[in-house]
Scaffold this motif. Structure first.
Motif, PDB file in Angstrom:
ATOM      1  N   PRO B  96       0.960  -0.901   0.292  1.00 26.85           N
ATOM      2  CA  PRO B  96       0.397   0.213  -0.238  1.00 26.85           C
ATOM      3  C   PRO B  96       0.882   1.243   0.464  1.00 26.85           C
ATOM      4  CG  PRO B  96      -0.567  -1.776   1.890  1.00 26.85           C
ATOM      5  CD  PRO B  96       0.634  -2.142   1.447  1.00 26.85           C
ATOM      6  N   VAL B  97       1.906   1.438   0.769  1.00 24.30           N
ATOM      7  CA  VAL B  97       2.656   2.228   0.695  1.00 24.30           C
ATOM      8  C   VAL B  97       3.291   2.659  -0.575  1.00 24.30           C
ATOM      9  CG1 VAL B  97       4.452   3.323   1.703  1.00 24.30           C
ATOM     10  CG2 VAL B  97       3.423   1.641   2.784  1.00 24.30           C
ATOM     11  N   LEU B  98       3.544   1.572  -1.592  1.00 24.49           N
ATOM     12  CA  LEU B  98       4.020   1.861  -3.066  1.00 24.49           C
ATOM     13  C   LEU B  98       2.269   2.121  -3.848  1.00 24.49           C
ATOM     14  CD1 LEU B  98       6.264  -0.807  -3.256  1.00 24.49           C
ATOM     15  CD2 LEU B  98       6.572   1.914  -3.198  1.00 24.49           C
ATOM     16  N   GLY B  99       1.402   2.233  -3.162  1.00 29.94           N
ATOM     17  CA  GLY B  99       0.304   2.317  -3.696  1.00 29.94           C
ATOM     18  C   GLY B  99       0.086   1.328  -5.011  1.00 29.94           C
ATOM     19  N   ILE B 100      -0.144   0.055  -4.329  1.00 25.23           N
ATOM     20  CA  ILE B 100      -0.543  -1.025  -4.787  1.00 25.23           C
ATOM     21  C   ILE B 100      -1.461  -1.583  -4.190  1.00 25.23           C
ATOM     22  CG2 ILE B 100      -0.038  -3.498  -5.968  1.00 25.23           C
ATOM     23  CD1 ILE B 100       2.944  -2.134  -6.553  1.00 25.23           C
ATOM     24  N   ASP B 101      -2.614  -2.111  -4.226  1.00 24.48           N
ATOM     25  CA  ASP B 101      -2.921  -2.850  -3.990  1.00 24.48           C
ATOM     26  C   ASP B 101      -3.090  -4.073  -3.477  1.00 24.48           C
ATOM     27  OD1 ASP B 101      -5.439  -4.178  -2.546  1.00 24.48           O
ATOM     28  OD2 ASP B 101      -7.374  -2.732  -4.403  1.00 24.48           O
ATOM     29  N   PRO B 102      -2.845  -4.324  -1.657  1.00 26.69           N
ATOM     30  CA  PRO B 102      -2.024  -5.440  -1.664  1.00 26.69           C
ATOM     31  C   PRO B 102      -2.776  -6.479  -1.963  1.00 26.69           C
ATOM     32  CG  PRO B 102      -3.288  -4.645   0.596  1.00 26.69           C
ATOM     33  CD  PRO B 102      -2.915  -3.683  -0.789  1.00 26.69           C
ATOM     34  N   ARG B 103      -4.073  -6.867  -2.231  1.00 23.95           N
ATOM     35  CA  ARG B 103      -4.902  -7.730  -2.625  1.00 23.95           C
ATOM     36  C   ARG B 103      -4.507  -8.352  -3.921  1.00 23.95           C
ATOM     37  NH1 ARG B 103     -10.663  -5.196  -2.076  1.00 23.95           N
ATOM     38  NH2 ARG B 103      -9.462  -3.099  -3.038  1.00 23.95           N
ATOM     39  N   ARG B 104      -3.871  -7.462  -4.894  1.00 24.36           N
ATOM     40  CA  ARG B 104      -3.097  -7.959  -6.266  1.00 24.36           C
ATOM     41  C   ARG B 104      -2.178  -9.102  -5.691  1.00 24.36           C
ATOM     42  NH1 ARG B 104      -5.063  -5.474 -10.128  1.00 24.36           N
ATOM     43  NH2 ARG B 104      -6.429  -3.388  -9.782  1.00 24.36           N
ATOM     44  N   PHE B 105      -1.660  -9.413  -4.553  1.00 23.54           N
ATOM     45  CA  PHE B 105      -0.432  -9.808  -4.143  1.00 23.54           C
ATOM     46  C   PHE B 105      -0.896 -11.457  -3.695  1.00 23.54           C
ATOM     47  CE2 PHE B 105       3.182 -10.522  -1.370  1.00 23.54           C
ATOM     48  CZ  PHE B 105       3.518 -12.131  -2.092  1.00 23.54           C
ATOM     49  N   GLN B 128     -10.695 -12.897  -7.515  1.00 22.85           N
ATOM     50  CA  GLN B 128     -10.173 -12.290  -6.515  1.00 22.85           C
ATOM     51  C   GLN B 128      -9.718 -10.961  -7.202  1.00 22.85           C
ATOM     52  OE1 GLN B 128      -8.008 -12.667  -3.323  1.00 22.85           O
ATOM     53  NE2 GLN B 128      -6.803 -11.269  -3.188  1.00 22.85           N
ATOM     54  N   ILE B 129      -8.935 -11.590  -8.561  1.00 26.79           N
ATOM     55  CA  ILE B 129      -8.139  -9.632  -9.950  1.00 26.79           C
ATOM     56  C   ILE B 129      -9.076  -9.245 -10.634  1.00 26.79           C
ATOM     57  CG2 ILE B 129      -6.173 -10.069 -10.907  1.00 26.79           C
ATOM     58  CD1 ILE B 129      -5.364  -9.989  -8.603  1.00 26.79           C
ATOM     59  N   HIS B 130     -10.113 -10.480 -10.449  1.00 30.80           N
ATOM     60  CA  HIS B 130     -10.651  -9.605 -11.787  1.00 30.80           C
ATOM     61  C   HIS B 130     -12.239  -8.687 -11.121  1.00 30.80           C
ATOM     62  CE1 HIS B 130     -10.674 -12.099 -15.663  1.00 30.80           C
ATOM     63  NE2 HIS B 130     -10.038 -12.769 -15.118  1.00 30.80           N
ATOM     64  N   GLY B 131     -11.547  -9.425  -9.879  1.00 30.04           N
ATOM     65  CA  GLY B 131     -12.863  -8.566  -8.696  1.00 30.04           C
ATOM     66  C   GLY B 131     -12.348  -7.050  -8.972  1.00 30.04           C
ATOM     67  N   LEU B 132     -11.012  -7.046  -8.696  1.00 34.66           N
ATOM     68  CA  LEU B 132     -10.783  -5.376  -8.825  1.00 34.66           C
ATOM     69  C   LEU B 132     -10.528  -4.949  -9.944  1.00 34.66           C
ATOM     70  CD1 LEU B 132      -7.248  -6.563  -6.428  1.00 34.66           C
ATOM     71  CD2 LEU B 132      -9.044  -5.425  -6.215  1.00 34.66           C
TER      72      LEU B 132
END
Lengths: 652, 152
Positions: B96-105, B128-132
């Protein structure tokens, strides 16, 4: 670089859901790809010959084969490119069968995915380097873990081939589960008569060192040179002095001890020799039952022992050994039958397990081979066998068939009739599974000749009525409910992996499945190898099997071990870490994380640097991910190679 | 490369050779149907995975990254997955600090025998990724708020 790409059809396995020609056409446009084609069976001889011909014709310097998993055929194709004069590591595989064609039916998506996997492989291949193995000496000694019939067979075969063998057995005697059996199916020959001589052979073989009442403590090292620590548990008897006369077991006053060998059918003493044919025939004290070791008062055995072998101060001993290969043969255990409350196991004394019944049938057992009800010692007339107690039952997490219960129940029904001619056996079964040589004839004989009544259906309840047990169940063929008045109920308890098999697997660094059975290298083609080089499997620890199969697998494991250890030198895998000295700052982080102690600090012109010991490194790459400088890189899986694969996917 | 316009998203998997790659093979042998989005990079051990690989993937346009290794205590190299677990857990907290949704990993453990489990992992992560939806590079203001909420 000139890359050749070969897209395998694998008959219709891949071509059925992937347009192989389209993948090949696309691959031809990738950087450095000089030649791309699709091929019917890449692994077959014509396929391999075509690859070799293409390498020569198009002066290829690297090859990508898109076919099955590299865990299957990477070694095959590496040899192929080697035969064409390339280094075997100038080769990559794209897994378009297990990871593409077999898991989806959408041809467009599969074709696209296959093409991308080929792009990844080609991108990685562009950075591959030629690698050459180093050779190292092999310790010509084999460790066999488990002294059941599979382990005994493996140890004897290897020892006969001239290998030194160390056999480690957890119990005070070898023999395993087979030693507990009275007779064996389908020949009804005496179990200890056929196993006993083998056990004696183990004891007398000059090449076999037997450590009974011992367990593997730890394993380090790698194929060819494993360093093993064996914990020799304290038996409180000096086995050098013990003659196995058995005087101590006669005089021991702690007569209410649990008899592990006899499955608790009768009590035993605290100092025991498990059974008359035990190998080694030495006494050992079970600490929790011994009056002196628990209460401080007794010492009878020490007084009566004619050789002064008793030593209450004995402690566990650690034995260290170096071996070149390991055979795991740790067998199985029965599942906990008491979880089936409806059968009353553990609650009603006359509900016994199949293995307890086996001890009752055995002439060397606690009842001297006379079948007696545990409750009152009366000879039973009506015996009910309940099959699949803990087999094929997803509700307890055991959905598999234990495989041998149908057969041993049939055998026990025959033996019941032999022991008590006016008895009647009833067998509640789900299906009769008897696929073996002479097996189906055997299960017919028990019904037709021995008049055992086979009732197809499950038992819903066993409850006592007077001095009888009422077995209530369904007869699904007749479509009626049945009740049988039984004197004795025998549960055909299913089997599971030995209780500590997972711990051993972790020590040996082999995989195990969700039931605890060890994973073979390949379900068909590598039934005794594991994915850890130098570790082999024998017997029921790999999956439940009967005696003939266990013996066969014991021999097979020995053959594989002999093949490995017949070589003086082994080639080490060159996919190992290497250090760029000019980038290394000598921080030593890689030395700390290496699980194999394969990295050492050296002094290079006054600077500390890391250095990889090439024959010790196992190629995990932990150091690579740890190095803050990127100075230590794993050959064949360098940062740049992995990132090249990522980029092949992301840039486009 | 086209990811079959909108049908698929770009998901990269890093799998250890001994357990999870074998588990994915077992899933294939068992014909356990899976979504086609995932592309697998084979590495010897989950401990080989530098968090940099995951970041490079996500910054380079991957919509999701899945890492899978041997179950803890069952590592082919004895302890590689313990190191992986620490690194990857740290990375997940750092995304999140880098601006990346942690749910992507996500990272998980699948053994070579667990073909069915692998199928479930792939199905769940792909869903999950399709949801995002597709990753959009640097996040815009509304997404930042979501990210902050997730980070909290």
């Amino acid at each position: 670089m000139r890359i050749g790409v070969f897209i395998c059809h694998c008959g219709s396995n891949i071509a059925g859901t992937v347009d192989c020609a389209a993948v090949a056409a696309k691959a031809a446009t990738y950087p450095d790809v000089a030649y791309a084609t699709d091929i019917m069976y890449a692994c077959a001889e014509p396929g391999q010959d075509a690859i070799i011909a293409a390498i020569k014709e198009h002066q290829l310097s690297g090859v990508v084969v898109a076919s099955c998993t590299p865990r299957m055929h990477e070694p095959t194709f590496r040899k192929t490119v080697e035969r064409a004069g390339l280094n075997r590591y100038m080769f990559e595989m794209a897994n378009i069968r297990e990871h593409v064609s077999w898991i989806g039916k959408d041809i467009e998506a599969n074709t696209n995915k296959a093409a991308e996997l080929v792009r990844m492989a080609a991108a990685k291949l562009r950075l591959n380097k030629e690698l050459k193995p180093k050779s190292f000496p092999v310790t010509k000694r084999l460790l066999v873990v488990g002294g059941g019939v599979a382990g005994i067979q493996a140890a004897l075969d290897a020892a006969d081939a001239g290998l030194e063998v160390i056999l480690v057995e957890k119990q005070p005697t070898i023999g395993g589960k087979m030693a507990k059996l009275d007779k064996t199916f389908p020949t009804v020959d005496c179990s200890s008569c056929i196993l006993g001589p083998r056990m004696v052979d183990v004891a007398q073989h000059p090449n076999i060192t037997l450590y009974a009442y011992s367990e593997v403590e730890s394993v380090s090292g790698y194929v060819g040179n494993f360093d093993v620590k064996i914990r020799k548990k304290a038996s409180y008897v000096d086995w050098v002095k013990c003659t196995g006369c058995g005087l101590c077991t006669e005089k021991c006053p702690a007569r209410k001890s649990y008899d592990r060998f006899n499955e608790g059918v009768g009590p035993t003493t605290a100092i025991i020799i498990p059974f008359p044919q035990a190998i080694p025939k030495k006494a050992s004290i079970e600490r929790e039952h011994c009056r002196l070791l628990t209460g401080g008062k007794c010492g009878v055995c020490a007084k009566v022992c004619p050789t002064g072998a008793i030593n209450y101060a004995m402690e566990d001993e650690i034995i260290e050994a170096r071996v070149g290969g390991i055979v795991a043969a740790t067998g199985y255990d029965l599942i906990d039958w008491k979880i089936y409350e409806e059968y009353g196991g553990g609650r009603y004394p006359d509900v016994v397990t199949s293995l307890q019944y086996e001890r009752m049938l055995s002439a060397s057992g606690p009842t001297g081979g006379h079948i007696k009800r545990p409750s009152d010692g009366v000879e039973p007339k009506d015996v009910v066998f309940i099959q699949c107690v803990g087999s094929r039952d997803p509700s307890i997490g055991r959905p598999y068939c234990s495989g041998f219960c149908c057969m041993y129940t049939a055998k026990q029904a025959i033996l019941t009739k032999d022991h008590i001619p006016d008895s009647q056996s009833y067998v509640f079964y789900m299906d009769i599974r008897s696929p073996g040589k002479g097996y189906d004839e055997f299960t017919r004989r028990v019904q037709e000749e021995y008049k055992a009544r086979y009732i197809r259906g499950r038992v819903s309840l066993v409850y006592p009525k007077g001095n009888k047990l009422i077995v209530r169940g369904a007869d699904t063929l007749m479509g009626v409910q049945v009740e049988v008045e039984a004197d004795l109920v025998v549960l055909a308890v299913g089997a599971e992996a030995a209780s500590e098999s997972a711990k051993l697997a972790e020590k040996l660094r082999i995989s195990y499945d969700s039931y605890g059975f060890f994973m073979e290298g390949h379900p068909k083609l590598k039934p005794v190898e594991t994915n850890t080089a130098g570790v082999f499997l024998a017997g029921a620890c790999q999956g439940l099997k009967d005696i003939p199969s266990s013996v066969a697998q014991g021999s097979a494991a020995a053959a594989k071990a002999i093949g490995l250890l017949s070589r003086d030198m082994l080639d080490s895998d060159p996919q190992i870490a290497f250090v760029s000295a000019n980038r290394c700052v000598g921080c030593g982080k890689c030395i700390e994380v290496c699980p194999f102690k394969a990295i050492q600090e050296i002094d290079l012109r006054g600077q500390p640097k890391a250095e990889v010991i090439e024959t010790v490194c196992q190629g995990c790459g932990l150091c690579n991910a740890t190095c803050p400088q990127g100075a230590i890189q794993l050959s064949h899986f360098t940062d740049n190679q992995i990132l090249a694969e990522v980029e092949a996917l992301c840039r486009f | 490369m086209s990811v079959l316009n909108t049908k698929e998203l770009r998901i990269i998997g890093f799998l250890c050779n001994w357990c999870s790659y074998g588990g994915a093979d077992t899933a294939g042998v068992g014909r356990f149907t899976q979504p086609t989005d995932l592309r697998v990079v084979r590495v010897p051990c989950s401990g080989r995975i530098n968090p940099l690989f995951i970041l490079k993937s996500l910054l380079g346009g991957a919509d999701g990254v899945l890492v899978s290794g041997c179950h803890p205590r069952d590592c082919h190299y004895a302890e590689g997955n313990f190191y992986a677990r620490r690194r990857l857990e740290l990375l997940k907290g750092f995304l999140p600090v880098l601006g990346i949704d942690p749910r992507r990993f996500e990272y998980t453990w699948v053994s070579a025998s667990e073909g069915q489990r692998w199928q479930h992992v792939v199905e769940a992560f792909t869903a999950q990724i399709h949801g995002l939806g597709p990753a959009r590079g640097w996040p815009e203001a509304p997404e930042l708020e979501i990210l902050n909420a997730v980070a909290r």
